[in-house]
Write a protein that holds these residues in place. Structure first.
Motif, PDB file in Angstrom:
ATOM      1  N   THR A  68       0.817  -1.219   0.000  1.00 12.70           N
ATOM      2  CA  THR A  68       0.000   0.000   0.000  1.00 12.70           C
ATOM      3  C   THR A  68       0.850   1.267   0.000  1.00 12.70           C
ATOM      4  O   THR A  68       0.326   2.354  -0.191  1.00 12.70           O
ATOM      5  CB  THR A  68      -0.885   0.052   1.270  1.00 12.70           C
ATOM      6  OG1 THR A  68      -0.032  -0.118   2.409  1.00 12.70           O
ATOM      7  CG2 THR A  68      -1.945  -1.036   1.253  1.00 12.70           C
ATOM      8  N   LYS A  69       2.171   1.129   0.265  1.00 15.72           N
ATOM      9  CA  LYS A  69       2.983   2.337   0.432  1.00 15.72           C
ATOM     10  C   LYS A  69       3.531   2.826  -0.910  1.00 15.72           C
ATOM     11  O   LYS A  69       3.775   2.022  -1.809  1.00 15.72           O
ATOM     12  CB  LYS A  69       4.135   2.044   1.389  1.00 15.72           C
ATOM     13  CG  LYS A  69       3.662   1.762   2.807  1.00 15.72           C
ATOM     14  CD  LYS A  69       4.826   1.467   3.721  1.00 15.72           C
ATOM     15  CE  LYS A  69       4.333   1.141   5.130  1.00 15.72           C
ATOM     16  NZ  LYS A  69       5.333   0.399   5.892  1.00 15.72           N
ATOM     17  N   GLN A  71       6.414   3.705  -1.902  1.00 12.80           N
ATOM     18  CA  GLN A  71       7.727   3.249  -2.385  1.00 12.80           C
ATOM     19  C   GLN A  71       7.675   1.836  -2.951  1.00 12.80           C
ATOM     20  O   GLN A  71       8.683   1.343  -3.432  1.00 12.80           O
ATOM     21  CB  GLN A  71       8.781   3.348  -1.276  1.00 12.80           C
ATOM     22  CG  GLN A  71       8.596   2.392  -0.118  1.00 12.80           C
ATOM     23  CD  GLN A  71       7.811   3.033   1.024  1.00 12.80           C
ATOM     24  OE1 GLN A  71       6.914   3.844   0.775  1.00 12.80           O
ATOM     25  NE2 GLN A  71       8.128   2.692   2.257  1.00 12.80           N
ATOM     26  N   TYR A  72       6.519   1.186  -2.847  1.00  9.06           N
ATOM     27  CA  TYR A  72       6.399  -0.174  -3.377  1.00  9.06           C
ATOM     28  C   TYR A  72       5.565  -0.196  -4.663  1.00  9.06           C
ATOM     29  O   TYR A  72       4.661   0.628  -4.842  1.00  9.06           O
ATOM     30  CB  TYR A  72       5.728  -1.083  -2.349  1.00  9.06           C
ATOM     31  CG  TYR A  72       6.629  -1.505  -1.210  1.00  9.06           C
ATOM     32  CD1 TYR A  72       7.802  -2.206  -1.465  1.00  9.06           C
ATOM     33  CD2 TYR A  72       6.301  -1.208   0.108  1.00  9.06           C
ATOM     34  CE1 TYR A  72       8.631  -2.597  -0.422  1.00  9.06           C
ATOM     35  CE2 TYR A  72       7.129  -1.597   1.159  1.00  9.06           C
ATOM     36  CZ  TYR A  72       8.297  -2.291   0.880  1.00  9.06           C
ATOM     37  OH  TYR A  72       9.117  -2.683   1.900  1.00  9.06           O
ATOM     38  N   ALA A 143       9.666   8.373  -4.585  1.00  9.10           N
ATOM     39  CA  ALA A 143       9.598   7.976  -3.174  1.00  9.10           C
ATOM     40  C   ALA A 143      10.914   7.388  -2.685  1.00  9.10           C
ATOM     41  O   ALA A 143      11.184   7.366  -1.490  1.00  9.10           O
ATOM     42  CB  ALA A 143       8.468   6.968  -2.978  1.00  9.10           C
TER      43      ALA A 143
ATOM     44  N   GLU B 152       5.559  -5.999   3.494  1.00 10.82           N
ATOM     45  CA  GLU B 152       5.257  -4.624   3.901  1.00 10.82           C
ATOM     46  C   GLU B 152       4.734  -4.527   5.330  1.00 10.82           C
ATOM     47  O   GLU B 152       5.195  -3.714   6.114  1.00 10.82           O
ATOM     48  CB  GLU B 152       4.235  -3.997   2.946  1.00 10.82           C
ATOM     49  CG  GLU B 152       3.979  -2.536   3.289  1.00 10.82           C
ATOM     50  CD  GLU B 152       2.889  -1.900   2.444  1.00 10.82           C
ATOM     51  OE1 GLU B 152       3.179  -1.550   1.296  1.00 10.82           O
ATOM     52  OE2 GLU B 152       1.752  -1.756   2.935  1.00 10.82           O
ATOM     53  N   ASN B 153       3.770  -5.383   5.690  1.00  7.83           N
ATOM     54  CA  ASN B 153       3.120  -5.189   6.990  1.00  7.83           C
ATOM     55  C   ASN B 153       3.395  -6.311   7.978  1.00  7.83           C
ATOM     56  O   ASN B 153       2.922  -6.264   9.111  1.00  7.83           O
ATOM     57  CB  ASN B 153       1.608  -5.001   6.794  1.00  7.83           C
ATOM     58  CG  ASN B 153       0.988  -6.153   6.015  1.00  7.83           C
ATOM     59  OD1 ASN B 153       1.596  -7.222   5.932  1.00  7.83           O
ATOM     60  ND2 ASN B 153      -0.186  -5.946   5.465  1.00  7.83           N
TER      61      ASN B 153
END
Lengths: 191, 502
Positions: A68-69, A71-72, A143, B152-153
């Protein structure tokens, strides 16, 4: 009498078939698969050797993870809808996703590739189209303070083309790209 | 064996398989090879699943990775994948012997037919296909599921494993279609690459298409097999063109998004082309596996795949059952043509008489009858709407598709239809068994009756069954029966869906 004999034949034949097709066949395939293709047979895991020599599993390269960020590289929406593509519910969902992309990346005026705003058949599609990756290149580069060509290079190494040039569609493996962006997956440098 | 003994052997053998599988599903909780600790299923799910796999349907009211133990999968379901396909081949060859033999009281030995087709055809090809699939990333392991922290999480992701490739190979080759995992061949661990997709699609059509050639060889007239093959191919190509065009061009278009066809429910690497191809292959052959969600096909795309099933699974169709179903339509066509010219109809030198036509009617009419009765029973249930994901015409399509699939031994579904209810499990189970074994018994007795007849010599007045006119006639008969049975229902479902599109 005749029925009794046929009944016994049926039970014996079924028992033999179960041993042959269920047990011997499955065991033979498992043995051969574990011997010849151990990585693929066990889930195509991405395993990276750490600096201290231990090995760490980052996931299966065949199953999507959630990103979700900014930078990804972000993949397709997760989950399966089973909605008719022409239904009101589905069209509302697609419009919401288009709005989400616009608020997430306001400077980007390109058309959004369709695969980024529709859910897949498996719900965990590990791939996005090369267009969908290209759509995100500028944002990822900004980013991460990388050049766009560096990001493109990584994406290119994680892209699989059509089979023999014409069968199927090309796909970018999202998890591999993100591992490479984080420097966790060493890939050959392509400029 | 005479027809009675052959049919009885088929019943007893499949009955033994049914009882074994039913018991296995109920008792899997206390049986070995169960690393995820799956419990026994409910009795109605066990009944439905046993009926479904014994009848070569592979309708699934469950999701494999969250319901079944490895033991149930490989010693129960995989075995039925083999033997239900072999039963189909055996009965087809009994029918072929009916045409070939003259004034004989036998149509072959069921045990020999069953064991030979399993041992010489199904197992060797499956072994090869299974290894090819593993090389592409289909899992084949007895380890328990893996858990990995996501990048990521850090949340845990479960990676299901199991002896999947061995079962997927025969799932496709035997036109079974039951996925090892719930999302079937859309799931990347079941169908990971473009190449694995190609192998699986080819595997589905391989045996049903090859049996047309075997038929021509067996009756010593290759043209007979060829004309049937051409008929099937014409349906196949027309359906493929229709679905592909609908998926590519009839999808909704959005501002700010690139118009590239309907991607909802499809995997990126398969795209519109390979997903449309699969949708046709799986419903033409009575396979029922999917690599895209059929519920999310465009209205007309979904209608084509539904109609292919409703034609009776004769466009290549199930292993063995597709060709014997098609041969029933051939006899029907010969009969109608005979009535038109006022001659006793004959096919391959055998006169077609009242008993034969009664059997043909059972073969041709039981599946459409069960489709429509099942659909009408389901829509009149008070709770029916709670089983559906979509509403309106598309909701009705979900029910119509479900019963078209079960009543033609296909097994695919509009996935938004929730089938694991006592009503659907029981009614569906009964329907799947009836549409498999009533026509199959009719085929066996038809074979027995044909084998007893003398051959009649070919004369100038004999209707040729290998030229273009006959192919046209055959296509006409198939379409008339399919259209008359199903146009009203289709008008309420996919056609209404198409015209109310926004």
């Amino acid at each position: 009498m005749k029925i009794k004999k046929l009944f016994r034949a049926a039970v014996v034949c079924f028992g033999l078939m179960t041993i042959l097709c269920g047990i011997i066949y499955t065991a033979a395939v498992t043995g051969a698969a574990q011997l010849l293709f151990p990585d693929q047979a066990n889930g195509s895991m991405i395993v990276v050797t750490q600096e201290d020599g231990t090995q760490k599993e980052y996931g299966s390269q065949l199953l999507a993870q959630e990103f979700t960020k900014p930078q990804y590289l972000i993949g397709r929406p997760l989950g399966v809808s089973n909605l008719s593509p022409v239904s009101k519910e589905q069209q509302t969902l697609v419009l919401e996703r288009i709005n989400w992309w616009h608020s997430f990346d306001p400077g980007n005026q390109e058309e959004i590739p369709m695969d980024l705003v529709t859910a897949s058949g498996s719900g965990v599609d590990p791939h996005i189209s090369p267009e969908a990756a290209e759509y995100q290149v500028a944002r990822i580069a900004a980013a991460r303070n990388m050049t766009e060509d560096e990001v493109r290079g990584i994406i290119k190494t994680c892209t699989k083309g059509r089979l023999l040039g014409f069968i199927g569609e090309p796909g970018v493996n999202v998890l591999k790209v993100n591992l490479a962006l984080d420097g966790l997956l060493k890939i050959k440098k392509v400029v | 064996m005479n027809a009675g003994k052959y049919a009885l052997s088929v019943f007893l053998f499949n009955g033994a398989g049914f009882v074994f599988l039913f018991g296995l599903l109920m008792l899997q909780g206390v049986l070995p090879f169960n690393p995820e600790g799956m419990k026994g299923t409910s009795w109605h799910l066990a009944f439905n699943t046993a009926a479904s796999f014994v009848s070569n349907t592979n309708w699934q009211s469950y999701s494999g990775e969250s319901t079944l133990s490895y033991f149930t999968q490989f010693s129960g379901l995989a075995v039925q994948n083999f033997v239900s396909a072999a039963t189909g081949i055996a009965v087809l060859f009994a029918l072929i012997r009916g045409f070939v033999l003259k004034q004989k009281n036998t149509i072959g030995n069921f045990w020999a037919d069953l064991v030979r087709s399993t041992l010489y055809i199904l197992i060797p090809i499956s072994f090869l296909v299974a290894l090819l699939l593993v090389s592409q990333g289909v899992v084949q392991s007895f380890d328990s599921y893996k858990e990995v922290a996501m990048l990521e999480n850090g949340a845990l992701q479960t990676i299901p494993l199991g002896p999947a490739a061995s079962q997927i190979a025969i799932k496709q080759l035997g036109t079974n279609g039951g996925g090892f995992f719930g999302m079937n061949s859309a799931f990347p661990l079941e169908n990971p690459t473009v190449l694995s997709n190609l192998i699986q699609v080819l595997s589905i059509l391989l045996i049903p298409a090859a049996l047309c050639v075997s038929f021509g060889r067996a009756v010593k007239d290759g043209r007979q097999g060829r004309s049937i093959y051409i008929t099937m191919m014409i349906f196949f190509i027309a359906a493929l063109a229709a679905i592909t065009v609908s998926e590519q061009f009839a999808a909704p278009v959005f501002d700010y998004a690139a118009a590239s066809g309907s991607m909802e429910g499809k995997e990126v690497i398969h795209g519109i082309g390979a997903s449309s191809l699969w949708a046709v292959v799986t419903t033409a052959a009575s396979n029922g596996s999917v690599n895209a969600m059929h519920d999310s096909l465009t209205p007309l795309g979904g209608m084509v795949s539904m109609f292919l099933m409703q034609l009776g699974e004769i466009v290549f169709g199930g292993v063995g059952s597709g060709l014997y179903g098609m041969l029933a339509f051939v006899l029907l066509t010969v009969f109608i043509a005979g009535l038109m010219v006022g001659r006793t109809p004959e096919y391959l030198g055998k006169k077609v008489e009242p008993f034969d036509m009664k059997m043909v009617c059972l073969i041709v009419l039981v599946p459409p009858l069960m489709t429509l009765l099942g659909t009408s029973a389901a829509v009149s249930m008070p709770g029916a709407r709670s089983w559906l994901t979509n509403s309106g015409a598309h909701g009705f399509s979900e029910i119509l598709y479900a019963f078209s699939s079960m009543a033609n031994n296909n097994g695919s579904s509009f996935g938004g239809f929730y089938g694991n209810t006592p009503f659907t499990n029981i009614l569906g189970g009964i329907i799947m068994l009836m549409v498999r074994f009533v026509p199959m018994t009719a085929v066996i007795f038809l074979a027995g009756n044909l084998a007893q007849k003398k051959a009649v010599a070919v004369s100038e007045g004999t209707l040729s069954t290998s030229n273009g006119i006959f192919i046209g006639l055959l296509i006409g008969v198939i379409l008339i029966i399919g259209a008359l049975s199903f146009l009203p229902a289709l008008a309420l479902g996919p056609i209404a869906d198409f015209f109310t599109m926004q």
